[in-house]
Design a protein around this motif. Structure first.
Motif: not given
Length: 563
Positions: A363, A391, A427
């Motif tokens: 990420t 995120l 999420r």
């Protein structure tokens, strides 16, 4: 039987000692320091599972020691990009020194824990019967030998236990650098935590504000890279005065507060530090009768991740395993039972933390601005940042793949295994949320239950002691307990619980997500589901209990292989 030796009197070590005391296992906590808990900028965000754990351990001041966030907002320049409502899923944010003091106070209520201050570990030896540890008083040099059944190193990033066990601690020594300050100030968004990317007031890449109790705020700034990487693990909260004190820090504080308030408000700067977020994972969490937990086993602080919360989960996972092994009689040949049971700690916890580290690696390129013309070009693509902004909330809130409660799914062999991470789920995509509530390894939801004496309680409040046999029986809340305790499956279920090879308590609930009436669920002391049966299936429940403790007990006279 010798006590368990816990090295380190931080929150993880203290929580482990309290958890073992609930299982009637004595411990000795070796503290290199004097027992004082000085104030500082370190803090922790607690989710529902870690809050419930601390409550069970006797830390009753979580509500008063912590600030409860109403919402979490992500901003980019002058625009709000994301807002998360926390009214139903509260996040508690408290200073680490308050948590540590509260856990120390809880220790005074149990005679099963002995605190030994000024005890620096300098040598350890282990054999088939236990562990011997030599400590030295750093003030007068006196030495003491301690004897324990097992040893757990909760002694931080520079763990002496890990070094004495010669366990490697590989990883990335400098993933993120942050300046941190604790400030007393009135901000215009009380009760709201905020992360501000590319704020307009100066050259900071990222600034965040997180409420603390008593009108305090923790302010964080992500610093540019450039400091030489350390060659060995460092304290992730070490202070470097050349960076975070003086005009540089004051200018950063003033500019940030002015940017949020419109003008510089009155404030008091109480503490400051510079910390480097590292990503490290010990090559092993177990070596014979010795274990690692907390910062001694893993470091992950990038993107706001909460390493302390995962350390508390280490303690919760290890405590019931050690307690089962400690209470069982030794096998022929002098070995302590529970080899496979204790191996499960490393398989589950190392696997869960490893998954978090992989998630950050995947990420990070999406969440960190690029440099030069690429950064300018990307700044125009605000839709990309808006897409990935949720995120950023995960690490700060202790949710999702960056901080939520993990699941420990089992492979067909019964050994915890890896499950592929589902991409694109947004999420909050932890395995505990992706898998159904009846899947083995998930953290069970909190719901109303009735005990065998008819007392009403919450499921999570009953965790931390014995295993739980939970019967789904619609209608039990309507009738008095005297009508159903001796009817239906209850008498048989009580007999099966008494015959299981692990201590177990019977509870009843009106309904459980995804479970049909008369389903029986076997739940571990740390709240993770072992498995289910339809009805009171004695053989099935016995098989589940055997799997949870690492397999059936060997025949009398059969020695267990050395770890």
């Amino acid at each position: 039987m010798d006590p368990v030796i816990v090295v380190g009197a931080g929150p993880v070590g203290l929580a482990l000692a309290l958890a073992l005391a609930r299982h009637e296992v004595p411990t000795v906590v070796l503290d290199e320091g004097t027992g004082l808990c000085p104030e500082g900028p370190r803090s922790v965000v607690l989710g529902s599972d870690t809050t419930a754990l601390l409550t069970r351990l006797g830390y009753a001041r979580a509500a008063s020691d912590a600030a409860r966030w109403d919402s979490f907002a992500v901003w980019r320049r002058r625009q709000e990009v994301l807002r998360v409502d926390l009214s139903r899923t509260p996040a508690l944010h408290l200073p680490q020194h308050r948590l540590q003091r509260g856990l120390r106070d809880a220790l005074t209520a149990t005679p099963l824990v002995q605190l030994a201050p000024l005890s620096r570990v300098v040598e350890l030896e282990q054999d088939r019967d236990g562990v011997s540890v030599r400590t030295r008083n750093p003030q007068d040099g006196t030495e003491t030998w301690w004897r324990g059944s097992h040893l757990v190193g909760c002694d931080g990033a520079r763990s002496a236990v890990r070094k004495l066990l010669k366990i490697r601690f590989p990883g990335r020594p400098a993933v993120d650098r942050h300046a941190v300050a604790t400030v007393r100030v009135d901000l215009p968004f009380a009760g709201e935590a905020r992360l501000h990317r590319e704020p307009p007031w100066r050259g900071d890449r990222e600034a965040s504000a997180r409420p603390l109790p008593d009108g305090l705020w923790r302010l964080d700034w992500r610093l540019p890279p450039g400091r030489p990487a350390p060659t060995e693990p460092v304290d992730p909260h070490a202070t470097w005065p050349g960076i975070v004190t003086g005009d540089t820090l004051l200018a950063r504080v003033k500019a940030t507060l002015t940017g949020w308030c419109g003008e510089l408000p009155r404030y008091d700067l109480l503490a400051a530090a510079d910390h480097t977020a590292q990503q490290r994972l010990a090559a092993r969490f177990r070596s014979g009768r010795c274990f690692l937990a907390g910062d001694a086993a893993h470091l992950h602080g990038a993107l706001g991740m909460q390493n302390l919360a995962d350390g508390l989960r280490d303690a919760d996972n290890l405590a019931w395993r050690l307690a089962l092994a400690w209470h069982l009689p030794p096998h022929a040949g002098g070995t302590q039972p529970g080899g496979a049971l204790l191996d499960g700690y490393e398989a589950e916890r190392r696997g869960a933390v490893g998954a978090r580290l992989r998630a950050v690696d995947q990420t990070m390129p999406l969440l960190r601005p690029l440099r030069g013309w690429q950064q300018t070009r990307r700044s125009l693509l605000s839709g990309s940042f808006r897409k990935h902004a949720p995120l950023l909330a995960d690490g700060q809130l202790g949710s999702g793949r960056f901080g939520g409660a993990p699941a420990y799914p089992a492979a067909p062999s019964g050994v915890p295994g890896r499950v592929p991470v589902q991409r694109g789920a947004g999420r909050g995509t932890t395995l505990s949320e992706l898998l159904p509530a009846t899947a083995p390894g998930v953290l069970v939801p909190d719901l109303p239950v009735l005990a065998m004496d008819g007392a009403a309680d919450q499921l999570h409040a009953r965790l931390g002691g014995t295993f739980l046999l939970l019967l789904v029986a619609p209608g039990t809340a309507v009738w008095s307990a005297q009508h159903w305790l001796g009817a239906g499956l209850m008498p048989r279920l009580a007999e099966v619980a008494a015959a299981l090879p692990v201590p177990a308590e019977v509870l009843v609930t009106e309904e459980y997500p995804g479970a049909a009436p008369h389903t029986v669920l076997l739940i571990r002391p740390d709240g993770h589901l072992v498995g289910t049966t339809q009805g009171c299936h004695a053989e099935g429940l016995l098989a589940l209990a055997d799997d949870a403790r690492g397999g059936p007990a060997p025949l009398p006279g059969t020695p267990e292989p050395a770890a």
